[in-house]
Design a protein around this motif. Structure first.
Motif, PDB file in Angstrom:
ATOM      1  N   LEU A 187      -1.190 -17.408  17.249  1.00 52.35           N
ATOM      2  CA  LEU A 187      -0.276 -16.472  16.581  1.00 52.35           C
ATOM      3  C   LEU A 187      -0.814 -15.051  16.427  1.00 52.35           C
ATOM      4  N   PHE A 188      -2.136 -14.939  16.220  1.00 57.07           N
ATOM      5  CA  PHE A 188      -2.648 -13.679  15.679  1.00 57.07           C
ATOM      6  C   PHE A 188      -3.316 -12.783  16.718  1.00 57.07           C
ATOM      7  N   GLY A 189      -3.383 -11.467  16.386  1.00 57.64           N
ATOM      8  CA  GLY A 189      -4.063 -10.490  17.226  1.00 57.64           C
ATOM      9  C   GLY A 189      -4.709  -9.425  16.356  1.00 57.64           C
ATOM     10  N   ASP A 190      -5.482  -8.536  16.985  1.00 57.72           N
ATOM     11  CA  ASP A 190      -6.185  -7.473  16.270  1.00 57.72           C
ATOM     12  C   ASP A 190      -5.529  -6.117  16.549  1.00 57.72           C
ATOM     13  N   GLY A 191      -5.635  -5.204  15.582  1.00 55.21           N
ATOM     14  CA  GLY A 191      -5.086  -3.860  15.785  1.00 55.21           C
ATOM     15  C   GLY A 191      -4.967  -3.122  14.465  1.00 55.21           C
ATOM     16  N   ALA A 192      -4.611  -1.845  14.549  1.00 57.43           N
ATOM     17  CA  ALA A 192      -4.477  -1.038  13.329  1.00 57.43           C
ATOM     18  C   ALA A 192      -3.405   0.029  13.506  1.00 57.43           C
ATOM     19  N   GLY A 193      -2.712   0.292  12.408  1.00 64.13           N
ATOM     20  CA  GLY A 193      -1.716   1.367  12.384  1.00 64.13           C
ATOM     21  C   GLY A 193      -1.921   2.195  11.134  1.00 64.13           C
ATOM     22  N   ALA A 194      -1.536   3.474  11.197  1.00 64.35           N
ATOM     23  CA  ALA A 194      -1.767   4.360  10.042  1.00 64.35           C
ATOM     24  C   ALA A 194      -0.645   5.376   9.929  1.00 64.35           C
ATOM     25  N   VAL A 195      -0.419   5.841   8.709  1.00 66.49           N
ATOM     26  CA  VAL A 195       0.466   6.994   8.498  1.00 66.49           C
ATOM     27  C   VAL A 195      -0.235   7.957   7.551  1.00 66.49           C
ATOM     28  N   VAL A 196       0.112   9.246   7.686  1.00 65.43           N
ATOM     29  CA  VAL A 196      -0.250  10.221   6.652  1.00 65.43           C
ATOM     30  C   VAL A 196       0.998  10.399   5.803  1.00 65.43           C
ATOM     31  N   LEU A 197       0.873  10.069   4.516  1.00 63.06           N
ATOM     32  CA  LEU A 197       1.995  10.218   3.584  1.00 63.06           C
ATOM     33  C   LEU A 197       1.730  11.465   2.747  1.00 63.06           C
ATOM     34  N   GLY A 198       2.719  12.377   2.708  1.00 70.93           N
ATOM     35  CA  GLY A 198       2.484  13.630   1.987  1.00 70.93           C
ATOM     36  C   GLY A 198       3.621  13.982   1.054  1.00 70.93           C
ATOM     37  N   LYS A 199       3.310  14.850   0.100  1.00 72.79           N
ATOM     38  CA  LYS A 199       4.324  15.301  -0.866  1.00 72.79           C
ATOM     39  C   LYS A 199       5.387  16.114  -0.122  1.00 72.79           C
ATOM     40  N   ALA A 254       0.830  -1.210   0.000  1.00 69.97           N
ATOM     41  CA  ALA A 254       0.000   0.000   0.000  1.00 69.97           C
ATOM     42  C   ALA A 254       0.865   1.262   0.000  1.00 69.97           C
ATOM     43  N   MET A 255       1.962   1.219   0.763  1.00 70.90           N
ATOM     44  CA  MET A 255       2.857   2.383   0.795  1.00 70.90           C
ATOM     45  C   MET A 255       3.507   2.598  -0.577  1.00 70.90           C
ATOM     46  N   SER A 256       3.823   1.510  -1.285  1.00 79.21           N
ATOM     47  CA  SER A 256       4.460   1.675  -2.604  1.00 79.21           C
ATOM     48  C   SER A 256       3.471   2.292  -3.591  1.00 79.21           C
ATOM     49  N   VAL A 257       2.191   1.919  -3.478  1.00 82.01           N
ATOM     50  CA  VAL A 257       1.162   2.502  -4.357  1.00 82.01           C
ATOM     51  C   VAL A 257       0.969   3.991  -4.015  1.00 82.01           C
ATOM     52  N   ALA A 258       0.876   4.297  -2.723  1.00 81.03           N
ATOM     53  CA  ALA A 258       0.660   5.691  -2.298  1.00 81.03           C
ATOM     54  C   ALA A 258       1.842   6.564  -2.728  1.00 81.03           C
ATOM     55  N   ASP A 259       3.063   6.048  -2.570  1.00 79.56           N
ATOM     56  CA  ASP A 259       4.266   6.790  -2.967  1.00 79.56           C
ATOM     57  C   ASP A 259       4.227   7.104  -4.468  1.00 79.56           C
ATOM     58  N   SER A 260       3.866   6.091  -5.278  1.00 77.26           N
ATOM     59  CA  SER A 260       3.810   6.307  -6.738  1.00 77.26           C
ATOM     60  C   SER A 260       2.741   7.333  -7.084  1.00 77.26           C
ATOM     61  N   MET A 261       1.598   7.274  -6.404  1.00 79.92           N
ATOM     62  CA  MET A 261       0.506   8.218  -6.711  1.00 79.92           C
ATOM     63  C   MET A 261       0.941   9.646  -6.393  1.00 79.92           C
ATOM     64  N   ILE A 262       1.635   9.812  -5.282  1.00 84.84           N
ATOM     65  CA  ILE A 262       2.090  11.167  -4.917  1.00 84.84           C
ATOM     66  C   ILE A 262       3.143  11.653  -5.908  1.00 84.84           C
ATOM     67  N   LYS A 263       4.098  10.778  -6.241  1.00 83.27           N
ATOM     68  CA  LYS A 263       5.157  11.195  -7.187  1.00 83.27           C
ATOM     69  C   LYS A 263       4.588  11.505  -8.566  1.00 83.27           C
ATOM     70  N   ASN A 264       3.458  10.870  -8.913  1.00 86.29           N
ATOM     71  CA  ASN A 264       2.845  11.110 -10.229  1.00 86.29           C
ATOM     72  C   ASN A 264       1.748  12.163 -10.173  1.00 86.29           C
ATOM     73  N   ASN A 265       1.735  12.916  -9.070  1.00 86.48           N
ATOM     74  CA  ASN A 265       0.787  14.036  -8.925  1.00 86.48           C
ATOM     75  C   ASN A 265      -0.682  13.639  -8.933  1.00 86.48           C
ATOM     76  N   LEU A 266      -0.971  12.387  -8.572  1.00 80.07           N
ATOM     77  CA  LEU A 266      -2.377  11.975  -8.468  1.00 80.07           C
ATOM     78  C   LEU A 266      -2.945  12.338  -7.102  1.00 80.07           C
ATOM     79  N   ALA A 267      -2.071  12.633  -6.158  1.00 84.27           N
ATOM     80  CA  ALA A 267      -2.518  13.005  -4.810  1.00 84.27           C
ATOM     81  C   ALA A 267      -1.388  13.749  -4.113  1.00 84.27           C
ATOM     82  N   GLN A 268      -1.776  14.575  -3.141  1.00 84.58           N
ATOM     83  CA  GLN A 268      -0.765  15.285  -2.317  1.00 84.58           C
ATOM     84  C   GLN A 268      -0.602  14.598  -0.963  1.00 84.58           C
TER      85      GLN A 268
END
Ligand code: UT7
Length: 326
Positions: free
Chosen positions: A158-170, A120-134
């Motif tokens: 093995l497993f547990g529940d939880g969530a993490g997030a980042v705001v990726l910006g130009k 997901a981070m690789s997709v978001a990075d490409s979108m920002i670099k290609n000016n599809l999002a800031q």
């Protein structure tokens, strides 16, 4: 002027209910000692009443607050998950609704199991670099406890529940420096969750949900994971333009301490440079890397300017890595 994407803020959220190894001893034929020595896990969190999208939205709110940006300046939401609230719509759309972001914001999910956050981070990075999002919120959010067979000792510990997030910006300064993503579909049957997929539904009168919960050939996955995680980690450093000694921290996917130690040895990192959370939270799949990042940022270990390599491995089989300057 070069365009980069950079992490502007991080957030994480775990449900309150703790499930310890000792409690698992009452459910399946296992022991605290076996789980600790074979995996490194001591306890995990269970979301009894909070949906995946609620976990993700709570993590995203914290990331938006740390980034200090207006939520209406967010152009998109990408959620990595294999345990979305529903198969359709995407959990990202439900999170958009929880956050109250109404206009000019795309939202979609990515399915790459435990490697999902790096994909997901690789997709978001490409979108920002290609000016599809800031600015894009990238979330790894999982509610795995409802997909686990609580009678199967090979997986339920093995497993547990939880969530993490980042705001990726130009950004004009370097942030995300390298990505490496990969898959081997010939090993798709080593780690599966078939319930409620269309194959399962087409066959639903001849089988049960209970027979189609998470299944893993752990030992086979382990052998491939050790090599793939170590290779991916080395590759992210080598293609970043930085040297091994420039890496300040390693954030590995938290599946098994023995896999993590093998990958850390490969890039010569000492234990204090490796962020470990699996003792407290177990394997939260796509959420392990963003939650570990947020925990280490908020406790002061990771600071602005640090170089971080992250690597993950999971169902698909998929694997990947990224190197970034925080
Ligand atoms: O995040 C997605 C990617 N997933 C991974 O990377 C997971 C990779 N795999 C692993 O981390 C490890 O393979 C496990 C932790 C899942 C299992 O550890 P292992 O050292 O590979 O054990 P094993 O599967 O080879 O099983 C060894 C023995 C077996 O008994 P026998 O056949 O030798 O008598 C298992 O039945 O351990 C037994 N066993 C358990 N014993 C007590 C399996 N699970 C348990 C358990 N408690 N929970």
């Amino acid at each position: 002027m070069n365009i980069y994407s950079r992490i502007l803020g991080t957030g994480s959220y775990f449900p309150e209910k703790v499930l310890t190894n000792m409690e698992l001893e009452n459910l399946v034929d296992t022991s605290d000692e076996w789980i600790r020595t074979r995996t490194g896990i001591v306890e995990r969190r269970i979301a009894d009443h909070e949906s995946n999208s609620i976990l993700g939205a709570k993590a995203a709110e914290k990331a938006i607050e740390m980034a200090g940006v207006d939520k209406d300046s967010i152009d998109g939401i990408i959620v990595a998950t294999f345990t979305g609230d529903t198969i359709m719509p995407a959990t990202a759309c439900r999170i958009q609704n929880h956050l109250g972001i109404k206009n000019n914001c795309f939202a979609f999910d990515i399915a790459a199991a435990c490697t999902g956050f790096i994909y997901a981070m690789s997709v978001a990075d490409s979108m920002i670099k290609n000016n599809l999002a800031q600015r894009i919120i990238v979330i790894g959010s999982e509610r795995i406890s409802v997909t686990v067979d609580w009678k199967d000792r090979n997986t339920c510990i093995l497993f547990g529940d939880g969530a993490g997030a980042v705001v990726l910006g130009k950004s004009e300064e370097p942030g995300m420096r390298s990505f490496h993503i990969n898959a081997d579909g010939s090993a798709h049957n080593l780690l599966t969750l078939e319930a409620l997929g269309s194959d399962f539904l087409s066959n639903r009168y001849k089988t049960t949900i209970e027979e189609n919960l998470i299944k893993m050939k752990g030992n086979e996955v382990f052998k491939i994971a050790v090599r793939a995680m170590a290779d991916a980690t080395a590759r992210a450093v080598e293609s970043s333009g930085l040297k091994y000694e420039d890496v300040d921290f390693f954030i590995p996917h938290q599946a098994n301490l023995r896999i993590i130690e093998a990958a850390a040895r490969r890039i010569n990192l000492t234990n204090d440079k490796v962020i470990i959370t699996l003792d407290k939270f177990g394997n939260t799949s796509a959420a392990t890397i963003p939650t570990a990042l947020d925990i280490a940022v908020r406790d002061g270990r990771i600071n602005k300017g640090n170089n971080i390599v992250a690597a993950a491995f999971g169902g698909g089989l998929t694997w990947g890595s990224m190197l970034f300057t925080f």
